[in-house]
Motif scaffolding. Sequence first.
Motif, PDB file in Angstrom:
ATOM      1  N   THR A  24       0.802  -1.193   0.008  1.00  0.00           N
ATOM      2  CA  THR A  24       0.045   0.030   0.089  1.00  0.00           C
ATOM      3  C   THR A  24       0.860   1.190  -0.025  1.00  0.00           C
ATOM      4  O   THR A  24       0.607   2.342  -0.619  1.00  0.00           O
ATOM      5  CB  THR A  24      -0.957   0.010   1.474  1.00  0.00           C
ATOM      6  N   GLU A 188      -7.936  -5.031  -5.406  1.00  0.00           N
ATOM      7  CA  GLU A 188      -7.083  -5.405  -4.331  1.00  0.00           C
ATOM      8  C   GLU A 188      -7.181  -4.152  -3.391  1.00  0.00           C
ATOM      9  O   GLU A 188      -7.266  -2.920  -3.719  1.00  0.00           O
ATOM     10  CB  GLU A 188      -5.625  -5.621  -4.587  1.00  0.00           C
ATOM     11  N   PRO A 189      -7.061  -4.503  -2.052  1.00  0.00           N
ATOM     12  CA  PRO A 189      -7.004  -3.438  -0.970  1.00  0.00           C
ATOM     13  C   PRO A 189      -6.112  -2.181  -1.254  1.00  0.00           C
ATOM     14  O   PRO A 189      -6.417  -0.891  -1.206  1.00  0.00           O
ATOM     15  CB  PRO A 189      -6.508  -4.075   0.302  1.00  0.00           C
ATOM     16  N   GLU A 193      -6.996   1.709  -1.294  1.00  0.00           N
ATOM     17  CA  GLU A 193      -6.247   2.690  -0.362  1.00  0.00           C
ATOM     18  C   GLU A 193      -5.713   3.835  -1.262  1.00  0.00           C
ATOM     19  O   GLU A 193      -5.702   4.948  -0.872  1.00  0.00           O
ATOM     20  CB  GLU A 193      -5.093   1.897   0.434  1.00  0.00           C
ATOM     21  N   GLY A 209     -13.430   0.536  -5.346  1.00  0.00           N
ATOM     22  CA  GLY A 209     -13.629  -0.796  -5.097  1.00  0.00           C
ATOM     23  C   GLY A 209     -14.188  -1.705  -5.924  1.00  0.00           C
ATOM     24  O   GLY A 209     -14.701  -2.887  -5.706  1.00  0.00           O
ATOM     25  N   ARG A 232      -1.494  -6.965   5.047  1.00  0.00           N
ATOM     26  CA  ARG A 232      -2.042  -8.397   5.174  1.00  0.00           C
ATOM     27  C   ARG A 232      -1.357  -9.663   4.884  1.00  0.00           C
ATOM     28  O   ARG A 232      -1.820 -10.748   5.259  1.00  0.00           O
ATOM     29  CB  ARG A 232      -3.538  -8.282   4.236  1.00  0.00           C
ATOM     30  N   ARG A 258     -11.826  -6.748   6.743  1.00  0.00           N
ATOM     31  CA  ARG A 258     -12.184  -6.611   5.414  1.00  0.00           C
ATOM     32  C   ARG A 258     -11.264  -7.241   4.332  1.00  0.00           C
ATOM     33  O   ARG A 258     -11.587  -7.804   3.445  1.00  0.00           O
ATOM     34  CB  ARG A 258     -12.404  -5.179   5.001  1.00  0.00           C
ATOM     35  N   TYR A 259      -9.973  -6.961   4.515  1.00  0.00           N
ATOM     36  CA  TYR A 259      -8.985  -7.242   3.652  1.00  0.00           C
ATOM     37  C   TYR A 259      -8.239  -8.694   3.778  1.00  0.00           C
ATOM     38  O   TYR A 259      -7.582  -9.083   2.937  1.00  0.00           O
ATOM     39  CB  TYR A 259      -7.833  -6.203   3.394  1.00  0.00           C
TER      40      TYR A 259
END
Length: 416
Positions: A24, A188-189, A193, A209, A232, A258-259
């Motif tokens: 991220t 993907e998260p 982000e 999202g 994660r 969530r992720y």
Amino acid sequence: MKAISIRKTEQLRGNITIQGSKNTVLPIMAATLLGSGISVIYNCPMIEDVVIMCKLLECLHAKTKLENHVLTIDTREVSYEALPYELTTKLRSSVLLLGPILARWKKVQIGVPGGCAIGLRPIDIHLDGLARMNVDIGCCDGILTGDTSHLQGCDYHLRFASVGATENLVMAATVASGRTILRGVAKEPEIIELCNYLISMGALIEGVGTDTLIIKGTSVLGAADYCNVYDRIVAGTYMLMAAMVPCEICLLGIDDIRYIKNIINVAAELGVNIVRRDNCLKMQSVGKVHGGFFRTGIFPEFPTDLLPVLIAVLIQSEEDSVIEETIFENRFSIIGELRKMGASLTVDDNRVSVQGGKHLQGHTVLATDLRQGAALVVAGLLGKGYTTITNISYIQRGYEDIVRDLKALGVSIEYV
Ligand code: UD1
């Protein structure tokens, strides 16, 4: 320190605070180039990849400071430079500077990005998408060049939902003329982000999202601060590992699941009992791994980055298992090293079969990429006697301090 030595472990007990996310923070660092000002990134992991990205930003005359997990980036006096091949080849994510540099200076010159050796990892989607935004791309002797009179919004369908290409194109689109529609993007998260960060810089993005992003170009973005999410994949490494050894472990810093839902499901399938309380995941297992069929996939499926760890864990099962890899074509580099430790593994195309009931022997093994290296450390937990993992600079690219983390669980592990 060039190696890690780890002794067979009978039980794991203790707490680990999960570091901030590598995947991220790297695109968010690249995104700071789109604005002029000082950005502060909290919960930044203190890892080698972040250090290299800082050096790359400094080549463009940004000022960076990384201290106690707080990264400050000052882009007020940035100016264009070609990026040196020696640095870009060290970091696959240097490719993420393509979009922001083109957006800021309408030209770019960058050595073809390097990074972990997992498959071909082409960047054709990044380049194709940028070409559709009016960039002339060239490549000669490992140097990529790009030129544009102005970035032009477009309607582009990614042939594969590449994480990096989505990140690059959404960053370029924030300042392109008109509207850009990116279809078939990654979800993907890290994308969510990044998009939210860009929005906080002033970008106009809809569809965050989902698999279609609609970006209305603006002329200028401002600086913004960011509080990084937990990593994660690092959390997942320890969640899968918990299946192998009788344990009671608390992962701290997990403020939102969530992720990691799918990782939790797989860890539970392997035999880990997981309960969430506040920002802590409490994990408990009796150390008997359940085998089965597992498959990696794009988010929200089980992440490819955890495939090597999953293989290492499944060796401990009494049952046979099969794992299918659907993202990278060469993610089985761990197999040769695990065979040295006594594992029985066979590969057929994109599937690896793991024969259960094998007991690992300690051995000297070689890390050849980040996640494979971490998985070898995990395997070392159950290798009879001592296991030595060499070439650990790969592991340090993404894990802040795996030795510190495992020591906190009572493991006998040292840098050597
Ligand atoms: C990112 C992650 C990496 C993760 C991967 C997949 C970062 C810094 N790295 O890598 O940890 O394993 O997502 O979740 O966030 N591809 C092409 N052409 C392209 C781009 C990609 O064919 O232009 C292919 C790749 O070869 C690969 C697949 O698409 O087989 C996935 O790659 P991609 O999603 O782009 O991964 P990265 O962004 O490199």
